[in-house]
Design a protein around this motif. Sequence first.
Motif, PDB file in Angstrom:
ATOM      1  N   ILE A  49       0.850  -1.185   0.000  1.00 31.35           N
ATOM      2  CA  ILE A  49       0.000   0.000   0.000  1.00 31.35           C
ATOM      3  C   ILE A  49       0.889   1.239   0.000  1.00 31.35           C
ATOM      4  CG2 ILE A  49      -1.753   1.310   1.268  1.00 31.35           C
ATOM      5  CD1 ILE A  49      -2.916  -1.252   0.293  1.00 31.35           C
ATOM      6  N   LYS A  50       0.616   2.147  -0.922  1.00 32.34           N
ATOM      7  CA  LYS A  50       1.347   3.419  -1.001  1.00 32.34           C
ATOM      8  C   LYS A  50       0.590   4.442  -0.154  1.00 32.34           C
ATOM      9  CE  LYS A  50       2.804   6.898  -4.356  1.00 32.34           C
ATOM     10  NZ  LYS A  50       2.796   7.224  -5.797  1.00 32.34           N
ATOM     11  N   MET A  51       1.326   5.077   0.776  1.00 34.48           N
ATOM     12  CA  MET A  51       0.733   6.070   1.660  1.00 34.48           C
ATOM     13  C   MET A  51       1.342   7.432   1.356  1.00 34.48           C
ATOM     14  SD  MET A  51       0.446   3.941   5.206  1.00 34.48           S
ATOM     15  CE  MET A  51       2.180   3.762   5.460  1.00 34.48           C
ATOM     16  N   THR A  52       0.479   8.403   1.118  1.00 34.13           N
ATOM     17  CA  THR A  52       0.904   9.776   0.850  1.00 34.13           C
ATOM     18  C   THR A  52       0.299  10.659   1.934  1.00 34.13           C
ATOM     19  OG1 THR A  52       0.824   9.303  -1.519  1.00 34.13           O
ATOM     20  CG2 THR A  52       0.914  11.608  -0.878  1.00 34.13           C
ATOM     21  N   GLY A  53       1.145  11.465   2.571  1.00 35.34           N
ATOM     22  CA  GLY A  53       0.643  12.331   3.632  1.00 35.34           C
ATOM     23  C   GLY A  53       1.732  13.214   4.186  1.00 35.34           C
ATOM     24  N   LYS A  54       1.621  13.510   5.463  1.00 34.77           N
ATOM     25  CA  LYS A  54       2.590  14.374   6.129  1.00 34.77           C
ATOM     26  C   LYS A  54       3.258  13.608   7.260  1.00 34.77           C
ATOM     27  CE  LYS A  54       0.780  18.733   4.797  1.00 34.77           C
ATOM     28  NZ  LYS A  54       1.675  19.089   3.749  1.00 34.77           N
ATOM     29  N   LYS A  55       4.585  13.732   7.315  1.00 30.37           N
ATOM     30  CA  LYS A  55       5.375  13.138   8.392  1.00 30.37           C
ATOM     31  C   LYS A  55       6.212  14.265   8.985  1.00 30.37           C
ATOM     32  CE  LYS A  55       8.952   9.783   9.375  1.00 30.37           C
ATOM     33  NZ  LYS A  55       9.883   8.812   8.821  1.00 30.37           N
ATOM     34  N   GLY A  56       5.942  14.603  10.235  1.00 29.44           N
ATOM     35  CA  GLY A  56       6.657  15.706  10.856  1.00 29.44           C
ATOM     36  C   GLY A  56       6.417  17.032  10.169  1.00 29.44           C
ATOM     37  N   GLY A  57       5.223  17.214   9.599  1.00 27.64           N
ATOM     38  CA  GLY A  57       4.888  18.446   8.914  1.00 27.64           C
ATOM     39  C   GLY A  57       5.385  18.530   7.483  1.00 27.64           C
ATOM     40  N   GLN A  58       6.159  17.562   7.036  1.00 31.53           N
ATOM     41  CA  GLN A  58       6.707  17.536   5.675  1.00 31.53           C
ATOM     42  C   GLN A  58       5.890  16.571   4.815  1.00 31.53           C
ATOM     43  OE1 GLN A  58       9.956  18.836   4.639  1.00 31.53           O
ATOM     44  NE2 GLN A  58      10.048  20.050   6.508  1.00 31.53           N
ATOM     45  N   ASP A  59       5.770  16.874   3.522  1.00 32.64           N
ATOM     46  CA  ASP A  59       5.127  15.943   2.590  1.00 32.64           C
ATOM     47  C   ASP A  59       5.947  14.663   2.544  1.00 32.64           C
ATOM     48  OD1 ASP A  59       4.185  18.552   0.276  1.00 32.64           O
ATOM     49  OD2 ASP A  59       3.125  17.741   2.000  1.00 32.64           O
ATOM     50  N   TRP A  60       5.264  13.519   2.527  1.00 41.66           N
ATOM     51  CA  TRP A  60       5.959  12.240   2.610  1.00 41.66           C
ATOM     52  C   TRP A  60       5.203  11.190   1.826  1.00 41.66           C
ATOM     53  CZ3 TRP A  60      10.637  11.790   4.792  1.00 41.66           C
ATOM     54  CH2 TRP A  60      11.144  10.523   5.021  1.00 41.66           C
ATOM     55  N   ILE A  61       5.940  10.335   1.122  1.00 38.78           N
ATOM     56  CA  ILE A  61       5.378   9.175   0.421  1.00 38.78           C
ATOM     57  C   ILE A  61       6.127   7.954   0.916  1.00 38.78           C
ATOM     58  CG2 ILE A  61       5.017   8.019  -1.791  1.00 38.78           C
ATOM     59  CD1 ILE A  61       5.094  10.757  -3.115  1.00 38.78           C
ATOM     60  N   ASP A  62       5.393   6.917   1.247  1.00 39.94           N
ATOM     61  CA  ASP A  62       6.033   5.698   1.726  1.00 39.94           C
ATOM     62  C   ASP A  62       5.141   4.508   1.380  1.00 39.94           C
ATOM     63  OD1 ASP A  62       7.840   4.003   3.057  1.00 39.94           O
ATOM     64  OD2 ASP A  62       8.169   5.517   4.602  1.00 39.94           O
ATOM     65  N   ASP A  63       5.717   3.337   1.411  1.00 39.57           N
ATOM     66  CA  ASP A  63       4.995   2.090   1.146  1.00 39.57           C
ATOM     67  C   ASP A  63       5.074   1.196   2.366  1.00 39.57           C
ATOM     68  OD1 ASP A  63       4.655   2.997  -1.424  1.00 39.57           O
ATOM     69  OD2 ASP A  63       6.209   1.737  -2.291  1.00 39.57           O
ATOM     70  N   ARG A  64       4.036   0.392   2.577  1.00 34.74           N
ATOM     71  CA  ARG A  64       4.050  -0.628   3.607  1.00 34.74           C
ATOM     72  C   ARG A  64       3.487  -1.903   3.000  1.00 34.74           C
ATOM     73  NH1 ARG A  64       7.350   1.871   5.498  1.00 34.74           N
ATOM     74  NH2 ARG A  64       7.599   2.576   7.623  1.00 34.74           N
ATOM     75  N   SER A  65       4.085  -3.024   3.391  1.00 29.76           N
ATOM     76  CA  SER A  65       3.675  -4.332   2.881  1.00 29.76           C
ATOM     77  C   SER A  65       2.980  -5.111   3.982  1.00 29.76           C
ATOM     78  CB  SER A  65       4.898  -5.118   2.398  1.00 29.76           C
ATOM     79  OG  SER A  65       5.550  -4.419   1.378  1.00 29.76           O
ATOM     80  N   LEU A  66       1.889  -5.758   3.610  1.00 22.44           N
ATOM     81  CA  LEU A  66       1.114  -6.572   4.539  1.00 22.44           C
ATOM     82  C   LEU A  66       0.950  -7.967   3.945  1.00 22.44           C
ATOM     83  CD1 LEU A  66      -1.682  -3.941   5.218  1.00 22.44           C
ATOM     84  CD2 LEU A  66       0.276  -4.415   6.666  1.00 22.44           C
ATOM     85  N   ARG A  67       1.208  -8.976   4.752  1.00 23.60           N
ATOM     86  CA  ARG A  67       1.016 -10.359   4.308  1.00 23.60           C
ATOM     87  C   ARG A  67      -0.365 -10.818   4.780  1.00 23.60           C
ATOM     88  NH1 ARG A  67       4.844 -13.248   2.448  1.00 23.60           N
ATOM     89  NH2 ARG A  67       6.462 -12.335   3.754  1.00 23.60           N
ATOM     90  N   LEU A  68      -1.117 -11.407   3.856  1.00 21.83           N
ATOM     91  CA  LEU A  68      -2.466 -11.859   4.149  1.00 21.83           C
ATOM     92  C   LEU A  68      -2.609 -13.345   3.858  1.00 21.83           C
ATOM     93  CD1 LEU A  68      -2.740  -8.777   2.829  1.00 21.83           C
ATOM     94  CD2 LEU A  68      -5.093  -9.218   3.434  1.00 21.83           C
ATOM     95  N   LYS A  69      -3.544 -13.969   4.554  1.00 24.39           N
ATOM     96  CA  LYS A  69      -3.824 -15.393   4.362  1.00 24.39           C
ATOM     97  C   LYS A  69      -5.330 -15.565   4.202  1.00 24.39           C
ATOM     98  CE  LYS A  69      -3.053 -19.893   6.395  1.00 24.39           C
ATOM     99  NZ  LYS A  69      -2.421 -20.644   7.465  1.00 24.39           N
ATOM    100  N   LYS A  70      -5.703 -16.489   3.316  1.00 23.59           N
ATOM    101  CA  LYS A  70      -7.124 -16.765   3.084  1.00 23.59           C
ATOM    102  C   LYS A  70      -7.632 -17.721   4.160  1.00 23.59           C
ATOM    103  CE  LYS A  70      -8.583 -17.468  -1.142  1.00 23.59           C
ATOM    104  NZ  LYS A  70      -8.905 -18.130  -2.415  1.00 23.59           N
ATOM    105  N   THR A  71      -8.759 -17.349   4.769  1.00 24.43           N
ATOM    106  CA  THR A  71      -9.420 -18.211   5.744  1.00 24.43           C
ATOM    107  C   THR A  71     -10.797 -18.560   5.210  1.00 24.43           C
ATOM    108  OG1 THR A  71     -10.414 -16.362   6.944  1.00 24.43           O
ATOM    109  CG2 THR A  71      -8.202 -17.056   7.642  1.00 24.43           C
ATOM    110  N   ARG A  72     -11.555 -19.302   5.994  1.00 22.22           N
ATOM    111  CA  ARG A  72     -12.914 -19.659   5.565  1.00 22.22           C
ATOM    112  C   ARG A  72     -13.803 -18.427   5.433  1.00 22.22           C
ATOM    113  NH1 ARG A  72     -14.999 -22.631   9.906  1.00 22.22           N
ATOM    114  NH2 ARG A  72     -13.036 -22.456  10.993  1.00 22.22           N
ATOM    115  N   ARG A  73     -13.522 -17.397   6.238  1.00 22.53           N
ATOM    116  CA  ARG A  73     -14.352 -16.189   6.227  1.00 22.53           C
ATOM    117  C   ARG A  73     -13.809 -15.099   5.317  1.00 22.53           C
ATOM    118  NH1 ARG A  73     -14.726 -14.412  12.041  1.00 22.53           N
ATOM    119  NH2 ARG A  73     -12.677 -15.335  12.127  1.00 22.53           N
TER     120      ARG A  73
END
Length: 145
Positions: free
Chosen positions: A102-126
Motif C-alpha cells: 500500500i502506497k501512503m501519501t501524507g505528512k510526516k513531521g509536517g513535511q510531505d511524505w510518500i512511503d509504502d508498507r507491505s502486509l502479508r495476508l492469508k485466506k481463511t474460511r471467512r
Amino acid sequence: MRYLILLVLSLSLWGCGDVQDAPMSPEDVARNFLTAIYVDRDVEQALPYVTPQIQKVMKSYHIAASVQRYMIGLSMTDVTLTVEDIDIDFFRKFSEETTVVIKMTGKKGGQDWIDDRSLRLKKTRRGWIITEILPDTGKINKGSY
C-alpha cells in the motif's frame, strides 16, 4: 384474486433480495486496515482485519498513533492510501497467501511524505486476514515528494 397473487409474488421476491456480501479482496482488507489506523485513527475498527495475535498487541497500544509508530513503523497524518502492488492476480482463486503493498501519501513531521508498507495476508474460511505487517526494508521509502 389478482391482488392476492401480486402480494404473494412481491413477498416471495422481497425475500430473494438478501444476498450475502461477497468476501473482500486482499487489497480491500489491507486498505481498510490502514484506513482505520491512519485516516479514522480507530484501533477497534482495525481489529477485524488482523489475526488474534496481532489484535492482542494492537489492543495493548490503545491508540492509533502508537500502532502507527511501534507496529507499522511510520507516523503520518493527512494520509491517502492506494494499492501499489499485489503478488497475485490471475490465480487469485487458488492462492492461499499474498502480499499487498500500500502506497501512503501524507505528512510526516509536517513535511510531505510518500512511503509504502507491505502486509502479508492469508485466506481463511471467512475471507482474507492480515497475518503479518512486514518490516520496512529501507529501499521502499521514497522520502518527500
